[in-house]
Scaffold this active site. Structure first.
Site, PDB file in Angstrom:
ATOM      1  N   GLU A  19      22.696  -7.797   7.034  1.00  0.00           N
ATOM      2  CA  GLU A  19      21.720  -6.891   6.382  1.00  0.00           C
ATOM      3  C   GLU A  19      22.287  -5.498   6.066  1.00  0.00           C
ATOM      4  OE1 GLU A  19      20.644  -9.927   7.253  1.00  0.00           O
ATOM      5  OE2 GLU A  19      18.687  -9.442   6.412  1.00  0.00           O
ATOM      6  N   TYR A  67      24.126  -3.506   8.087  1.00  0.00           N
ATOM      7  CA  TYR A  67      24.304  -2.592   9.218  1.00  0.00           C
ATOM      8  C   TYR A  67      25.795  -2.470   9.559  1.00  0.00           C
ATOM      9  CZ  TYR A  67      19.238  -2.727   9.751  1.00  0.00           C
ATOM     10  OH  TYR A  67      17.884  -2.618   9.520  1.00  0.00           O
ATOM     11  N   ARG A  84      24.472 -12.792  14.022  1.00  0.00           N
ATOM     12  CA  ARG A  84      23.822 -12.838  12.700  1.00  0.00           C
ATOM     13  C   ARG A  84      24.880 -12.513  11.674  1.00  0.00           C
ATOM     14  NH1 ARG A  84      18.142 -10.952  10.981  1.00  0.00           N
ATOM     15  NH2 ARG A  84      18.004 -12.002   8.969  1.00  0.00           N
ATOM     16  N   HIS A 132      19.980  -4.378   3.050  1.00  0.00           N
ATOM     17  CA  HIS A 132      18.717  -3.678   2.778  1.00  0.00           C
ATOM     18  C   HIS A 132      18.751  -2.974   1.431  1.00  0.00           C
ATOM     19  CE1 HIS A 132      16.662  -4.738   6.334  1.00  0.00           C
ATOM     20  NE2 HIS A 132      17.484  -4.113   7.158  1.00  0.00           N
ATOM     21  N   GLN A 171       2.860  -5.788   3.892  1.00  0.00           N
ATOM     22  CA  GLN A 171       2.029  -4.584   3.871  1.00  0.00           C
ATOM     23  C   GLN A 171       1.836  -3.923   5.230  1.00  0.00           C
ATOM     24  OE1 GLN A 171      -0.815  -6.008   0.581  1.00  0.00           O
ATOM     25  NE2 GLN A 171      -1.776  -4.202   1.423  1.00  0.00           N
ATOM     26  N   CYS A 214       3.518  -4.982   8.134  1.00  0.00           N
ATOM     27  CA  CYS A 214       4.693  -5.078   9.020  1.00  0.00           C
ATOM     28  C   CYS A 214       5.798  -4.161   8.504  1.00  0.00           C
ATOM     29  CB  CYS A 214       5.125  -6.531   9.206  1.00  0.00           C
ATOM     30  SG  CYS A 214       5.409  -7.459   7.694  1.00  0.00           S
ATOM     31  N   CYS A 261      -0.128  -6.767  11.294  1.00  0.00           N
ATOM     32  CA  CYS A 261      -0.100  -7.828  10.292  1.00  0.00           C
ATOM     33  C   CYS A 261      -1.387  -7.793   9.495  1.00  0.00           C
ATOM     34  CB  CYS A 261       0.071  -9.177  10.988  1.00  0.00           C
ATOM     35  SG  CYS A 261      -0.110 -10.550   9.857  1.00  0.00           S
ATOM     36  N   ARG A 296      -4.088   7.342 -16.380  1.00  0.00           N
ATOM     37  CA  ARG A 296      -4.455   8.687 -16.847  1.00  0.00           C
ATOM     38  C   ARG A 296      -3.679   9.781 -16.132  1.00  0.00           C
ATOM     39  NH1 ARG A 296     -10.646   8.481 -15.447  1.00  0.00           N
ATOM     40  NH2 ARG A 296      -9.573   8.114 -13.482  1.00  0.00           N
ATOM     41  N   LEU A 341      -9.543   0.468  -1.497  1.00  0.00           N
ATOM     42  CA  LEU A 341      -9.806  -0.773  -0.776  1.00  0.00           C
ATOM     43  C   LEU A 341      -8.513  -1.557  -0.693  1.00  0.00           C
ATOM     44  CD1 LEU A 341     -11.532  -3.242   0.197  1.00  0.00           C
ATOM     45  CD2 LEU A 341     -11.529  -3.927  -2.183  1.00  0.00           C
ATOM     46  N   ASP A 342      -8.201  -2.045   0.446  1.00  0.00           N
ATOM     47  CA  ASP A 342      -7.142  -3.043   0.462  1.00  0.00           C
ATOM     48  C   ASP A 342      -7.430  -4.066   1.534  1.00  0.00           C
ATOM     49  OD1 ASP A 342      -5.852  -2.351   2.889  1.00  0.00           O
ATOM     50  OD2 ASP A 342      -4.925  -0.655   1.882  1.00  0.00           O
TER      51      ASP A 342
HETATM   52  P1  NAP Z   1      -6.519   1.428  -7.621  1.00  0.00           P
HETATM   53  O1  NAP Z   1      -5.223   1.195  -6.999  1.00  0.00           O
HETATM   54  O2  NAP Z   1      -7.392   2.505  -7.095  1.00  0.00           O
HETATM   55  O3  NAP Z   1      -6.231   1.675  -9.166  1.00  0.00           O
HETATM   56  C1  NAP Z   1      -7.258   1.900 -10.088  1.00  0.00           C
HETATM   57  C2  NAP Z   1      -6.637   2.392 -11.381  1.00  0.00           C
HETATM   58  O4  NAP Z   1      -7.664   2.685 -12.288  1.00  0.00           O
HETATM   59  C3  NAP Z   1      -5.839   3.641 -11.243  1.00  0.00           C
HETATM   60  O5  NAP Z   1      -4.653   3.450 -12.017  1.00  0.00           O
HETATM   61  C4  NAP Z   1      -6.700   4.750 -11.830  1.00  0.00           C
HETATM   62  O6  NAP Z   1      -5.702   5.590 -12.191  1.00  0.00           O
HETATM   63  C5  NAP Z   1      -7.534   3.986 -12.838  1.00  0.00           C
HETATM   64  N1  NAP Z   1      -8.887   4.473 -13.003  1.00  0.00           N
HETATM   65  C6  NAP Z   1      -9.774   4.847 -12.066  1.00  0.00           C
HETATM   66  N2  NAP Z   1     -10.935   5.210 -12.627  1.00  0.00           N
HETATM   67  C7  NAP Z   1     -10.793   5.060 -13.951  1.00  0.00           C
HETATM   68  C8  NAP Z   1     -11.637   5.270 -15.059  1.00  0.00           C
HETATM   69  N3  NAP Z   1     -12.884   5.718 -14.914  1.00  0.00           N
HETATM   70  N4  NAP Z   1     -11.149   5.013 -16.293  1.00  0.00           N
HETATM   71  C9  NAP Z   1      -9.902   4.564 -16.466  1.00  0.00           C
HETATM   72  N5  NAP Z   1      -9.059   4.361 -15.443  1.00  0.00           N
HETATM   73  C10 NAP Z   1      -9.493   4.589 -14.211  1.00  0.00           C
HETATM   74  O7  NAP Z   1      -7.393   0.130  -7.608  1.00  0.00           O
HETATM   75  P2  NAP Z   1      -7.013  -1.367  -7.963  1.00  0.00           P
HETATM   76  O8  NAP Z   1      -5.817  -1.480  -8.793  1.00  0.00           O
HETATM   77  O9  NAP Z   1      -8.276  -1.925  -8.471  1.00  0.00           O
HETATM   78  O10 NAP Z   1      -6.703  -1.985  -6.569  1.00  0.00           O
HETATM   79  C11 NAP Z   1      -7.702  -2.032  -5.553  1.00  0.00           C
HETATM   80  C12 NAP Z   1      -7.060  -1.998  -4.190  1.00  0.00           C
HETATM   81  O11 NAP Z   1      -6.346  -3.179  -3.944  1.00  0.00           O
HETATM   82  C13 NAP Z   1      -6.070  -0.860  -4.092  1.00  0.00           C
HETATM   83  O12 NAP Z   1      -6.227  -0.213  -2.854  1.00  0.00           O
HETATM   84  C14 NAP Z   1      -4.754  -1.517  -4.164  1.00  0.00           C
HETATM   85  O13 NAP Z   1      -3.774  -0.820  -3.433  1.00  0.00           O
HETATM   86  C15 NAP Z   1      -5.048  -2.866  -3.570  1.00  0.00           C
HETATM   87  N6  NAP Z   1      -4.094  -3.819  -4.137  1.00  0.00           N
HETATM   88  C16 NAP Z   1      -2.871  -3.853  -3.626  1.00  0.00           C
HETATM   89  C17 NAP Z   1      -1.945  -4.687  -4.162  1.00  0.00           C
HETATM   90  C18 NAP Z   1      -0.582  -4.772  -3.588  1.00  0.00           C
HETATM   91  O14 NAP Z   1       0.259  -5.410  -4.146  1.00  0.00           O
HETATM   92  N7  NAP Z   1      -0.320  -4.143  -2.479  1.00  0.00           N
HETATM   93  C19 NAP Z   1      -2.255  -5.477  -5.243  1.00  0.00           C
HETATM   94  C20 NAP Z   1      -3.535  -5.434  -5.759  1.00  0.00           C
HETATM   95  C21 NAP Z   1      -4.441  -4.578  -5.202  1.00  0.00           C
HETATM   96  P3  NAP Z   1      -5.739   6.737 -13.258  1.00  0.00           P
HETATM   97  O15 NAP Z   1      -6.849   7.607 -12.805  1.00  0.00           O
HETATM   98  O16 NAP Z   1      -4.395   7.402 -13.185  1.00  0.00           O
HETATM   99  O17 NAP Z   1      -5.929   6.115 -14.567  1.00  0.00           O
HETATM  100 FE1  SF4 Z   2       2.025  -9.745   5.552  1.00  0.00          FE
HETATM  101 FE2  SF4 Z   2       1.507 -10.182   8.135  1.00  0.00          FE
HETATM  102 FE3  SF4 Z   2       3.346 -11.613   6.940  1.00  0.00          FE
HETATM  103 FE4  SF4 Z   2       3.779  -9.037   7.434  1.00  0.00          FE
HETATM  104  S1  SF4 Z   2       3.521 -10.663   8.930  1.00  0.00           S
HETATM  105  S2  SF4 Z   2       4.236 -10.140   5.588  1.00  0.00           S
HETATM  106  S3  SF4 Z   2       1.740  -8.194   7.141  1.00  0.00           S
HETATM  107  S4  SF4 Z   2       1.162 -11.589   6.443  1.00  0.00           S
END
Ligand code: NAP
Ligand code: SF4
Length: 668
Positions: free
Chosen positions: A165, A167, A215, A253, A340, A342, A354, A559, A652-653
């Site tokens: 990795e 190291y 490893r 890494h 996310q 870990c 986890c 935006r 929300l996540d």
């Molecule tokens: P989000 O991450 O809060 O993104 C919403 C997007 O909409 C932003 O780009 C925002 O940015 C835009 N927005 C907000 N209000 C708006 C409006 N009135 N008009 C136009 N654009 C607007 O929400 P999400 O993409 O729906 O995701 C939801 C949750 O799920 C998030 O917490 C996200 O982290 C999680 N999630 C995570 C993953 C992952 O891979 N880890 C994948 C999917 C979802 P601007 O204001 O810059 O335009």
């Molecule tokens: Fe996602 Fe849990 Fe697997 Fe880490 S251990 S990758 S947090 S499911």
């Protein structure tokens, strides 16, 4: 399905392992936390109890210069050794075996004392390492041996020496980072001298009845990495020096190839271990993205490896081995490789947990006690929060009804599994589906929780986990037929044309852009797309990535002023960014949406008018809470709890949702 090979014993020279499952090394952050060793003892004991044949601890440095970060775990003294006894005792009490991983970070050390064979800075640490002097090298070798001797005294069954990795040891073996012209650099013999001398010194100190696993970096995935013949040379040399088992290391890494994230196909690298099988008679461990007993058995049956490393899968479900052995693999809470909770946590200097198992690394805190008075509980909504609350409460003895407006469980989490590279998310829903039934939850799909339902039964408590509604931004022309919501697209009820403007570049916007551009996710395509040489003919195993042929033109719009993707996961954001760039997705910030009409999306970008001539527009503008049921429950005088997206839609996540649901389930 039973797993005859996975549950067959294996003599590893020093002792006989009861099965082929190795819990691979994983830094948890508990190594440095207050009371961390007591928590680590519980953490590893749970995994031993769950049936892992062998456990490897997170990396521990053999000296201060080998730290990953300032004051991270090292084992150099009797007092540090005493703390490790808690771990080894707890694991032994559960009938398990555990190795200490000795890891010297070298130039990956995030501190000013970092050292490396040559003074070359790594891209993942701001500190330029000092080149080790010849006497510094001898000192370091002695420190490895001292550390192994202390590990033995602490009660470990052996050590794993981290040679991959990217190291320190790996920095010696690869020409990429070893520019020395003395006896420690240059020829393959000279570059392999460092691990060989370490293993000899360790073996001399610990005797023959102590396991040494090495490893080995089988595939560096960096330019000027070791050539395959050099890797084979290293395997033979470390064997002669006294190694019992070789574990597969894949990718540094800093490599720009994802090797463990969810878009990596299951068992994507077992072929590399298989190549090594032809070269050595030592037992070999296959690693990387092996997250189910079925995949593990398949690899063993193909003769590709002797042992299977599962690190994150045992974070997600400590009982994976036990469930597989007893024919209940449908009840395994499968790791979905999201990173996310870990790896992302570790990179944010937080304790790991986890996403699908919030109890990981917090076992005592999440201990479930039987409910003193079983209660009748209604959970409305079967997204992550609802499923977790229902399952936890039911397991504690409550009588739980889970109702879901749709036909199937999962809520918005179900949409994620439609995204290429996120297919694993389906496993979480499969797990909850079986586990909820086993726990006796009354699952009612196609049922909306409303006033009538709330009044129909004397509920002791109502859990509102009704999730979110996609936000409808105020843009003139949003009713145009070319406009769709992300959930319509991902659920397959709407199709996108050949040019698409995506409004919103958060996690879902990125997922949608990936959905619109990604090709098939098989192993061959993955290796070609990310530039991995399946013939191992080039040093480091890299080749030119195959150019993608995007079928669509996609604009990903937002935006705000900030850099695109700033909030994406620490360990996966770069993969998404690279994927989108390669697929010619244009990310545009500072967009002001003006109107939508037959021509497409009219906007102002940094104050200048711009038309995005899209055939389709997908709205991914965040969500709003959907918690109307709470007021209904309160009007009926019912005890009511609001969780997940229904409580707070912003940011929300799934990680927060699973955790909130589980915590509530423990309190009810
Ligand atoms: P989000 O991450 O809060 O993104 C919403 C997007 O909409 C932003 O780009 C925002 O940015 C835009 N927005 C907000 N209000 C708006 C409006 N009135 N008009 C136009 N654009 C607007 O929400 P999400 O993409 O729906 O995701 C939801 C949750 O799920 C998030 O917490 C996200 O982290 C999680 N999630 C995570 C993953 C992952 O891979 N880890 C994948 C999917 C979802 P601007 O204001 O810059 O335009
Ligand atoms: Fe996602 Fe849990 Fe697997 Fe880490 S251990 S990758 S947090 S499911």
């Amino acid at each position: 399905m039973t797993f005859p090979l996975l549950f067959s014993p294996l003599d590893v020279g020093v002792f006989v392992l009861p099965n082929r499952i190795v819990m691979g090394s994983m830094h948890t952050g508990l190594e440095e936390a207050r009371d961390g060793f007591s928590r680590l003892a519980v953490f590893y004991a749970e995994r031993a109890k769950g049936g892992a044949g062998l456990i490897v601890t997170g990396g521990v440095a053999p000296n201060r210069r080998g730290w990953l970060t300032p004051f991270s775990a090292k084992l150099t003294s009797e007092s540090e050794m005493e703390k490790h006894r808690r771990i080894t005792r707890a694991v032994r009490e559960e009938g398990g075996r555990i190795l200490l991983q000795i890891l010297h970070a070298g130039r990956y050390g995030y501190h000013p004392f970092a050292v490396s064979p040559s003074a070359l800075k790594s891209p993942i640490s701001p500190f330029r390492p000092a080149a080790l002097s010849a006497s510094g090298i001898r000192h370091t070798i002695r420190d490895f041996a001292d550390c192994a001797a202390l590990a033995r005294e602490a009660g470990y069954d052996g050590v794993e020496i981290m040679g991959s990795e990217g190291y320190l040891i790996n920095q010696f073996t690869a020409p990429f980072t070893n520019r020395r012209t003395d006896e420690w650099g240059g020829s393959v013999e000279n570059r392999a001298r460092f691990p060989v001398e370490i293993i000899r010194a360790v073996r001399e100190r610990v005797g023959d009845d102590f396991l040494i696993m090495y490893r080995l970096s089988m595939l560096d995935l960096v330019p000027e990495g070791s050539a395959w013949e050099e890797v084979v040379y290293q395997a033979r040399a470390v064997r002669e020096a006294g190694v019992n088992v070789i574990n597969s290391g894949i990718g540094w890494h800093e490599a720009r190839v994802p090797t463990i994230a969810s878009m990596v196909p299951r068992g994507a690298y077992s072929w590399v271990t298989a190549r090594m099988k032809a070269e050595t008679s030592l037992p070999l461990v296959a690693a990387n993205r092996i997250n189910t007993p079925e995949k593990a058995e398949e690899i063993l049956a193909a003769g590709e490896a002797d042992l299977i490393s599962m690190a994150r899968p045992l974070l997600a479900d400590p009982d994976l081995p036990f469930k597989a052995r007893t024919g209940r693999s449908r009840l395994i809470n499968t790791c979905i490789a999201c990173n996310q909770a870990c790896l992302d946590h570790i990179f944010e200097h937080k304790v790991a947990s986890c996403l699908v198992n919030p109890a990981a690394c917090r076992e005592k805190e999440f201990e479930a006690r039987p409910a003193a008075h079983p209660r009748k509980i209604l959970v409305a909504g079967s997204g992550p929060a609802g499923m977790a609350a229902a399952l936890t409460a039911a397991r504690r003895g409550h009588q739980v009804t889970l109702c879901e407006r749709g036909d199937t469980l999962g809520g918005q989490f179900r949409l994620a599994m439609q995204v290429p590279g996120k297919e694993e998310y389906a496993e979480t829903i499969r797990y909850f589906d079986h586990a909820l039934r086993e726990a006796g939850v009354d699952i009612r799909t196609g049922v909306s929780a409303d006033k009538t339902l709330l009044a129909s039964t004397p509920w002791d408590a109502v859990v509102v986990a009704t999730g979110v509604t996609p936000r409808r931004p105020d843009i003139p022309g949003l009713d145009h037929p070319m406009v769709m919501r992300y959930d319509e697209l991902l659920a397959g009820t709407r199709q996108a044309g050949r040019s698409v403007a995506v409004i919103g570049a958060g996690g879902i916007g990125v997922d949608v852009a990936t959905y619109l551009t990604a090709g098939p996710g098989d192993r061959q395509t993955y290796l070609a797309t990310w530039g991995v040489d399946p013939h191992l003919t080039s040093p480091g195993g890299l080749r030119e990535p195959a150019p993608p042929h995007p079928e669509r033109q996609v604009w990903l719009l937002y935006r705000s002023r900030g850099k695109f993707g700033a909030r994406l996961g620490k360990t996966t954001g770069w993969i998404h960014r690279l994927h989108l760039r390669r697929h010619q997705v244009e990310t545009v910030g500072r967009v002001h949406y003006v109107r939508i009409d037959d021509q497409g999306l009219h906007a102002e970008v940094e104050g200048k008018p711009r038309l995005f001539p899209a055939e389709s527009i997908v709205v991914c503008a965040g969500q709003e809470s959907n918690a109307g049921l709470a007021a209904v429950a309160q009007s009926l005088g019912l005890e009511c709890h609001v969780i997940g997206g229904a409580k707070r839609a912003g940011e929300l996540d799934a990680q927060r949702a699973f955790e909130e649901g589980t915590r509530l389930g423990l309190q009810l």
